[in-house]
Design a protein around this motif. Sequence first.
Motif, PDB file in Angstrom:
ATOM      1  N   MET A   1      15.266  17.838  -0.609  1.00  0.00           N
ATOM      2  CA  MET A   1      15.516  19.253  -0.828  1.00  0.00           C
ATOM      3  C   MET A   1      16.661  19.769   0.031  1.00  0.00           C
ATOM      4  O   MET A   1      17.236  20.818  -0.273  1.00  0.00           O
ATOM      5  CB  MET A   1      14.246  20.061  -0.534  1.00  0.00           C
ATOM      6  N   THR A   2      17.002  19.040   1.101  1.00  0.00           N
ATOM      7  CA  THR A   2      18.141  19.450   1.923  1.00  0.00           C
ATOM      8  C   THR A   2      19.436  19.370   1.121  1.00  0.00           C
ATOM      9  O   THR A   2      20.297  20.253   1.210  1.00  0.00           O
ATOM     10  CB  THR A   2      18.230  18.571   3.180  1.00  0.00           C
ATOM     11  N   LEU A   3      19.587  18.311   0.322  1.00  0.00           N
ATOM     12  CA  LEU A   3      20.772  18.192  -0.535  1.00  0.00           C
ATOM     13  C   LEU A   3      20.829  19.344  -1.527  1.00  0.00           C
ATOM     14  O   LEU A   3      21.877  19.965  -1.727  1.00  0.00           O
ATOM     15  CB  LEU A   3      20.750  16.856  -1.277  1.00  0.00           C
ATOM     16  N   THR A   4      19.703  19.670  -2.141  1.00  0.00           N
ATOM     17  CA  THR A   4      19.664  20.786  -3.090  1.00  0.00           C
ATOM     18  C   THR A   4      20.048  22.097  -2.415  1.00  0.00           C
ATOM     19  O   THR A   4      20.801  22.902  -2.977  1.00  0.00           O
ATOM     20  CB  THR A   4      18.243  20.913  -3.667  1.00  0.00           C
ATOM     21  N   GLY A   5      19.530  22.302  -1.208  1.00  0.00           N
ATOM     22  CA  GLY A   5      19.847  23.529  -0.486  1.00  0.00           C
ATOM     23  C   GLY A   5      21.319  23.653  -0.165  1.00  0.00           C
ATOM     24  O   GLY A   5      21.900  24.742  -0.280  1.00  0.00           O
ATOM     25  N   LEU A   6      21.940  22.553   0.227  1.00  0.00           N
ATOM     26  CA  LEU A   6      23.375  22.590   0.525  1.00  0.00           C
ATOM     27  C   LEU A   6      24.186  22.929  -0.720  1.00  0.00           C
ATOM     28  O   LEU A   6      25.148  23.713  -0.666  1.00  0.00           O
ATOM     29  CB  LEU A   6      23.817  21.240   1.103  1.00  0.00           C
ATOM     30  N   LEU A   7      23.795  22.352  -1.857  1.00  0.00           N
ATOM     31  CA  LEU A   7      24.508  22.653  -3.097  1.00  0.00           C
ATOM     32  C   LEU A   7      24.322  24.112  -3.495  1.00  0.00           C
ATOM     33  O   LEU A   7      25.257  24.759  -3.986  1.00  0.00           O
ATOM     34  CB  LEU A   7      24.015  21.729  -4.217  1.00  0.00           C
ATOM     35  N   SER A   8      23.135  24.654  -3.273  1.00  0.00           N
ATOM     36  CA  SER A   8      22.887  26.052  -3.624  1.00  0.00           C
ATOM     37  C   SER A   8      23.660  27.005  -2.728  1.00  0.00           C
ATOM     38  O   SER A   8      23.927  28.147  -3.113  1.00  0.00           O
ATOM     39  CB  SER A   8      21.393  26.361  -3.541  1.00  0.00           C
ATOM     40  N   LEU A   9      24.038  26.560  -1.529  1.00  0.00           N
ATOM     41  CA  LEU A   9      24.816  27.393  -0.612  1.00  0.00           C
ATOM     42  C   LEU A   9      26.326  27.301  -0.872  1.00  0.00           C
ATOM     43  O   LEU A   9      27.102  27.970  -0.199  1.00  0.00           O
ATOM     44  CB  LEU A   9      24.522  26.978   0.831  1.00  0.00           C
ATOM     45  N   GLY A  10      26.729  26.479  -1.826  1.00  0.00           N
ATOM     46  CA  GLY A  10      28.144  26.418  -2.199  1.00  0.00           C
ATOM     47  C   GLY A  10      28.848  25.134  -1.848  1.00  0.00           C
ATOM     48  O   GLY A  10      30.043  24.980  -2.141  1.00  0.00           O
ATOM     49  N   TYR A  11      28.151  24.189  -1.222  1.00  0.00           N
ATOM     50  CA  TYR A  11      28.782  22.885  -0.964  1.00  0.00           C
ATOM     51  C   TYR A  11      28.987  22.161  -2.286  1.00  0.00           C
ATOM     52  O   TYR A  11      28.195  22.310  -3.224  1.00  0.00           O
ATOM     53  CB  TYR A  11      27.915  22.032  -0.036  1.00  0.00           C
ATOM     54  N   MET A  12      30.054  21.363  -2.359  1.00  0.00           N
ATOM     55  CA  MET A  12      30.382  20.668  -3.599  1.00  0.00           C
ATOM     56  C   MET A  12      30.506  19.173  -3.342  1.00  0.00           C
ATOM     57  O   MET A  12      31.117  18.746  -2.363  1.00  0.00           O
ATOM     58  CB  MET A  12      31.703  21.186  -4.178  1.00  0.00           C
ATOM     59  N   ILE A  13      29.900  18.377  -4.228  1.00  0.00           N
ATOM     60  CA  ILE A  13      30.064  16.923  -4.143  1.00  0.00           C
ATOM     61  C   ILE A  13      31.446  16.577  -4.663  1.00  0.00           C
ATOM     62  O   ILE A  13      31.718  16.676  -5.859  1.00  0.00           O
ATOM     63  CB  ILE A  13      28.984  16.191  -4.965  1.00  0.00           C
ATOM     64  N   VAL A  14      32.349  16.191  -3.769  1.00  0.00           N
ATOM     65  CA  VAL A  14      33.738  15.924  -4.173  1.00  0.00           C
ATOM     66  C   VAL A  14      34.003  14.440  -4.388  1.00  0.00           C
ATOM     67  O   VAL A  14      34.914  14.059  -5.103  1.00  0.00           O
ATOM     68  CB  VAL A  14      34.733  16.489  -3.143  1.00  0.00           C
ATOM     69  N   VAL A  15      33.229  13.582  -3.738  1.00  0.00           N
ATOM     70  CA  VAL A  15      33.366  12.139  -3.920  1.00  0.00           C
ATOM     71  C   VAL A  15      31.969  11.539  -3.969  1.00  0.00           C
ATOM     72  O   VAL A  15      31.107  11.877  -3.151  1.00  0.00           O
ATOM     73  CB  VAL A  15      34.171  11.475  -2.779  1.00  0.00           C
ATOM     74  N   SER A  16      31.747  10.663  -4.935  1.00  0.00           N
ATOM     75  CA  SER A  16      30.471   9.970  -5.051  1.00  0.00           C
ATOM     76  C   SER A  16      30.730   8.572  -5.573  1.00  0.00           C
ATOM     77  O   SER A  16      31.500   8.388  -6.511  1.00  0.00           O
ATOM     78  CB  SER A  16      29.531  10.723  -6.003  1.00  0.00           C
ATOM     79  N   TYR A  17      30.126   7.580  -4.949  1.00  0.00           N
ATOM     80  CA  TYR A  17      30.311   6.206  -5.400  1.00  0.00           C
ATOM     81  C   TYR A  17      29.067   5.387  -5.110  1.00  0.00           C
ATOM     82  O   TYR A  17      28.228   5.748  -4.282  1.00  0.00           O
ATOM     83  CB  TYR A  17      31.537   5.564  -4.743  1.00  0.00           C
ATOM     84  N   LYS A  18      28.940   4.269  -5.816  1.00  0.00           N
ATOM     85  CA  LYS A  18      27.827   3.349  -5.606  1.00  0.00           C
ATOM     86  C   LYS A  18      28.305   2.181  -4.742  1.00  0.00           C
ATOM     87  O   LYS A  18      29.352   1.586  -5.010  1.00  0.00           O
ATOM     88  CB  LYS A  18      27.290   2.826  -6.938  1.00  0.00           C
ATOM     89  N   ARG A  19      27.510   1.863  -3.722  1.00  0.00           N
ATOM     90  CA  ARG A  19      27.792   0.703  -2.864  1.00  0.00           C
ATOM     91  C   ARG A  19      26.628  -0.275  -3.001  1.00  0.00           C
ATOM     92  O   ARG A  19      25.498   0.034  -2.657  1.00  0.00           O
ATOM     93  CB  ARG A  19      27.963   1.131  -1.410  1.00  0.00           C
ATOM     94  N   THR A  20      26.931  -1.461  -3.531  1.00  0.00           N
ATOM     95  CA  THR A  20      25.935  -2.516  -3.662  1.00  0.00           C
ATOM     96  C   THR A  20      26.152  -3.530  -2.551  1.00  0.00           C
ATOM     97  O   THR A  20      27.246  -4.094  -2.421  1.00  0.00           O
ATOM     98  CB  THR A  20      26.023  -3.206  -5.030  1.00  0.00           C
ATOM     99  N   SER A  21      25.130  -3.757  -1.758  1.00  0.00           N
ATOM    100  CA  SER A  21      25.245  -4.652  -0.603  1.00  0.00           C
ATOM    101  C   SER A  21      24.307  -5.838  -0.771  1.00  0.00           C
ATOM    102  O   SER A  21      23.108  -5.680  -1.012  1.00  0.00           O
ATOM    103  CB  SER A  21      24.887  -3.886   0.685  1.00  0.00           C
ATOM    104  N   ARG A  22      24.863  -7.036  -0.652  1.00  0.00           N
ATOM    105  CA  ARG A  22      24.088  -8.285  -0.649  1.00  0.00           C
ATOM    106  C   ARG A  22      24.289  -8.895   0.736  1.00  0.00           C
ATOM    107  O   ARG A  22      25.389  -9.349   1.053  1.00  0.00           O
ATOM    108  CB  ARG A  22      24.571  -9.232  -1.743  1.00  0.00           C
TER     109      ARG A  22
END
Length: 645
Positions: free
Chosen positions: A322-343
């Motif tokens: 819910m912390t992520l949701t709260g930050l988005l509701s306050l106006g923060y924007m996800i500007v970069v998102s990527y998947k990291r697969t680690s073996r």
Amino acid sequence: MDDEAVQRVFEERGRDYPHQQPSTSSSSCSAASSILQSLPLHVSFDHGFHLLVKLLQELRAKKEGLVTVGIGGPSGSGKTSLAEKVASVIGCTVVSMENYRDGIDDGNDPNSIDFDTLVRNLEDLMKGKDAVTPLFDFQKKRRVGSKTIKSSSSGVVVVDGTYALHSKLRSLLDIRVAVVGGVHFSLLSKVQYDIRDPCSLDDLIDSIFPLFRKHIEPDLHHAQIRINNSFVSSFREPIYKLKCKSESEKVSTYSFNENCEQIDNFIEMYLRPPSAREEVRINDWIKVRQSGIRYYISLGDQRIVDKNFIIRPKAEFEVGRMTLTGLLSLGYMIVVSYKRTSRSISIGNLSLSRETIDTLDETFMVLRGIDRKVVGAEASKMGIKEPWITKSYLEMILESKGVPRLNTPPPLSSASIVGGQEKVIVPKPIRVTSNLVSKFEDLSQPWTRSPTKSKGEPVLATWRFIPAVPLQADNSSASRNCMQLAPMADSYDLDSGLLLAVQAIQALNTLFENKLPVIVGIGGPSGSGKTSLAHKMANIVGCEVISLESYYRSEQVKDFKYDDFGSLDLTLLSKNIDDIRNCKRTKVPIFDLENCTRSGFKELQVSEDCGVVIFEGVYALHPDIRKSLDLWIAVVRMNFYSYLC
């Protein structure tokens, strides 16, 4: 003060029985009323750790049976760090409440905790029986088995969790500890600064920690030891990484197969503050890492790059989704998102990983460990060679894809839209009203609410350069540069001070274009912690530490003139500093304190692997020595530093 506090806890057993009458038996200890009335200690993290260990030693010696401890607090406050630190010292059993989840709901929701099983486990251990505790897999999002805790394995059991001080557990606890602060307060402070909105602190808390005021905070007031943790990130135990694209034949011989390797999938997101300008300032961004149903947050990019090594502090903390949701509701924007697969596979105390970044469509070899020299030696042994990569994945993505503009949608990783498991979960925000905590309105609550920084104040100061002021008889400094670091106007704790010191060395290396050695002086009274700070810095940047005690003159020490500035061989010290400054080989003395004699010399050569030299001692900042230094650090007392340059 500490002895009296320990005695009160022992006499009153610490347990909270709100409805039970005091025992009249002469063989029992004093009444078991809430210790909150007599022992509300508010202490720092280190003081709280010391007090808790001392209290446990007392109770183990005097109390028959098991000693139980509850360490509670909001996500990111540092309670797990405290539990692990206590366990490393006294060898106790830590029971994590994370394993008692009932489902995939937010771990901060008390309805997601199986209190009945936890209570039954604690009661079994207190009766001398073995306890079968559950194991929860956060990737599979369910319980996957159990493990048995032997009743005789430890005389102390620590329950670690957000609700460790819940009313269902308090009657079973001898000691109750609340930890607040850490990233919890720092995130509140940063958000206050970022949104530039005069909203109340309660509204802010309800947005990014929506269950705190209703469910978590009331339990904290029942703690006997209240720890305000200023710790956010720490280079005390950093992780050293070497990263490259190439894979040697020797690396190929290591078995990456399903039987021994660990496979992890992460979604890593970077949130830009609502008040951010167009230009990129990734240190102002908030990083959120999703691993299954767990979320981790870190503030800015606090890594250090020294030569080929990427050095990361312990700067990441688990938070509720819910912390992520709260930050988005306050106006923060996800500007970069990527998947990291680690073996990854384990090689002794090291970890070797193949990491694939979907946005870059590239795979990297990463070797990690907690000892810089061991990591470097293993890389040579395995044949991992240059070119080394010291840029973060975020920097590489921004170079490849460009910086997202403020009016563009956030670039999401392809993994976030393929399959339900990899999708970023963004539930609707939960809001709570003020009347839910009305019965606590008359309590003074600054210790559970107050951010560590005032509104508008940066999280940590940054270094800047000013024109140098030439010192008399200091011809060497004029040839180095006409700029110097500006003095810091504030004092700092151990973690912040250590980070600032390392950043100062990096800034000076940049100023000198890595062609000249950096000479550091750390001074302060005996027992202030200057030697500890020097060696922690050396462990990070791989430099040489020289104690001014090595320059004692035998005749002065024999007369017990340890604290006399004249007891130092200043002629030899000046020669060593001049040789170091001119990149010459020099002989540093070795002093035998037990026999009060100089026992020999050791050679020191400034090189690429040793481009920083630290002189530490009581008189390290004396004017006759200070004129030859590039960075001055004054240690007033442990965990409290003043910085000068």
